[in-house]
Design an enzyme around this catalytic site. Structure first.
Site, mmCIF file in Angstrom:
data_model
loop_
_atom_site.group_PDB
_atom_site.id
_atom_site.type_symbol
_atom_site.label_atom_id
_atom_site.label_comp_id
_atom_site.label_asym_id
_atom_site.label_seq_id
_atom_site.Cartn_x
_atom_site.Cartn_y
_atom_site.Cartn_z
ATOM 1 N N THR A 15 -41.650 33.241 7.754
ATOM 2 C CA THR A 15 -41.571 32.484 9.007
ATOM 3 C C THR A 15 -42.597 32.985 10.012
ATOM 4 O O THR A 15 -42.596 32.551 11.162
ATOM 5 C CB THR A 15 -40.164 32.617 9.627
ATOM 6 O OG1 THR A 15 -39.875 34.014 9.773
ATOM 7 C CG2 THR A 15 -39.097 31.980 8.762
ATOM 8 N N ALA A 256 -40.140 43.138 16.861
ATOM 9 C CA ALA A 256 -39.597 41.899 16.294
ATOM 10 C C ALA A 256 -40.703 40.863 16.323
ATOM 11 O O ALA A 256 -41.605 40.930 17.149
ATOM 12 C CB ALA A 256 -38.409 41.420 17.100
ATOM 13 N N LYS A 257 -40.586 39.903 15.396
ATOM 14 C CA LYS A 257 -41.620 38.886 15.294
ATOM 15 C C LYS A 257 -41.791 38.148 16.616
ATOM 16 O O LYS A 257 -42.890 37.872 17.051
ATOM 17 C CB LYS A 257 -41.244 37.879 14.199
ATOM 18 C CG LYS A 257 -41.784 38.267 12.841
ATOM 19 C CD LYS A 257 -41.364 37.257 11.801
ATOM 20 C CE LYS A 257 -40.138 37.784 11.065
ATOM 21 N NZ LYS A 257 -39.742 36.975 9.930
ATOM 22 N N ARG A 258 -40.649 37.840 17.253
ATOM 23 C CA ARG A 258 -40.729 37.037 18.474
ATOM 24 C C ARG A 258 -41.383 37.782 19.637
ATOM 25 O O ARG A 258 -41.793 37.183 20.607
ATOM 26 C CB ARG A 258 -39.333 36.549 18.880
ATOM 27 C CG ARG A 258 -38.399 37.694 19.183
ATOM 28 C CD ARG A 258 -37.038 37.210 19.645
ATOM 29 N NE ARG A 258 -36.154 38.339 19.827
ATOM 30 C CZ ARG A 258 -35.523 38.970 18.848
ATOM 31 N NH1 ARG A 258 -35.670 38.542 17.602
ATOM 32 N NH2 ARG A 258 -34.752 40.003 19.065
#
Ligand code: GLU
Length: 283
Positions: A15, A256-258
């Site tokens: 993702t 975190a990716k976000r």
């Protein structure tokens, strides 16, 4: 050749791009497999077609190869095994441990927000037969949730439900861990738009791939309790678990990716070598 007694895996979702936290998990699992003379598998967790992209998968494999990892092929891709998950969901339904939940995410969050301070929020529970009939008659969308309580009834109690922790949980948990019903809760196992959820796919895959050791971040320690329960209801073997502490950023928060944390690709473009990154992560 002797059968491998140690089989572990790294199971990213395509993702987005991988960051340092993924590198730490992948290296931890890969090194454990190498030290044990075991097998290291890669699994692509791409059940969510809305969010997963083949380009991210390609990039992930490149990043992992750059890091110096190797893995067995063919790589298991969850999107190619949806029938297996549907069968498992059916088995759970027939054991009576699932219920239809007609409440939306927003309704549930509102209930949690409305609960008086200090009082336990009203969390999803099996609807009454009347509520269920009404929901179905109105054609309302629903999710299939695992009923922890009914799973306990089906199993004749939670006694003996345990797993071995060889890493550490977020509160320093180590050694034999008894199942804690409160940690997992009535998780969603399937939605209208997504025939299977993360927990169910992971449990089916770990068994199908003969995974003996699950090595992953502490953020999934609670998930392990849910997954242990699913293994019991589905009569699947339980691997040994090794959770590792999460990497922290300089400000003490986790990556975190976000957060648009620096990706492995960014790091590589900055001219950092894989050896330098491995050393930074303690390998
Ligand atoms: N796919 C999960 C993730 O990217 C990891 C699942 C697991 O290791 O069990 O967070």
């Amino acid at each position: 050749m002797l059968p491998a007694l140690f089989v572990t895996r790294f199971a990213p979702s395509p993702t987005g791009r991988l960051h340092r936290g993924h590198a730490l998990s992948a290296l931890t699992a890969w090194q454990a497999a190498r030290r044990a003379g075991g097998r290291f598998l890669l699994r692509i967790e791409d059940i969510d077609a809305q969010r997963c992209r083949p380009a991210f998968e390609t990039a992930m494999l490149e990043d992992l190869a750059w890091l110096g990892l190797d893995w067995e092929t063919p790589v298991r891709r969850q999107s190619e095994h949806l029938d297996d998950y549907a069968l498992a969901l059916d088995r759970l339904r027939r054991r009576g441990v699932l219920y239809r939940c007609f409440r939306t995410r927003r309704e549930i969050l509102e209930d949690i927000g409305r609960a008086p301070h200090g009082a336990a929020p009203v969390l999803p529970s099996r609807p009454s037969p009347e509520e269920e009939a009404l929901g179905l008659a109105e054609g309302r969308p629903f999710a299939w949730r695992l009923s922890v309580q009914d799973a306990g009834l089906a199993l004749g109690g939670f006694e003996g439900l345990a797993f071995l922790e060889t890493g550490s949980g977020p509160d320093g948990e180590w050694g034999l861990q008894t199942f804690r019903p409160s940690l997992g809760g009535d998780v969603i196992l399937a939605r209208k738009d997504l025939g299977v959820s993360y927990h169910l796919a992971v449990v089916v895959d770990d068994a199908a791939q003969g995974v003996t050791h699950v090595i992953r971040g502490q953020d999934l320690f609670a998930a392990t309790h849910t997954q242990r329960l699913l293994q019991a209801v589905l009569n699947l073997p339980t691997p040994v678990y090794g959770h590792h502490p999460l990497l922290l950023r300089a400000d003490g928060k986790r990556f975190a990716k976000r957060d648009s944390a620096e990706t492995l690709d960014d790091i590589r473009r900055r001219g950092v070598t894989a050896a330098a990154l491995r050393a930074e992560l303690g390998f």
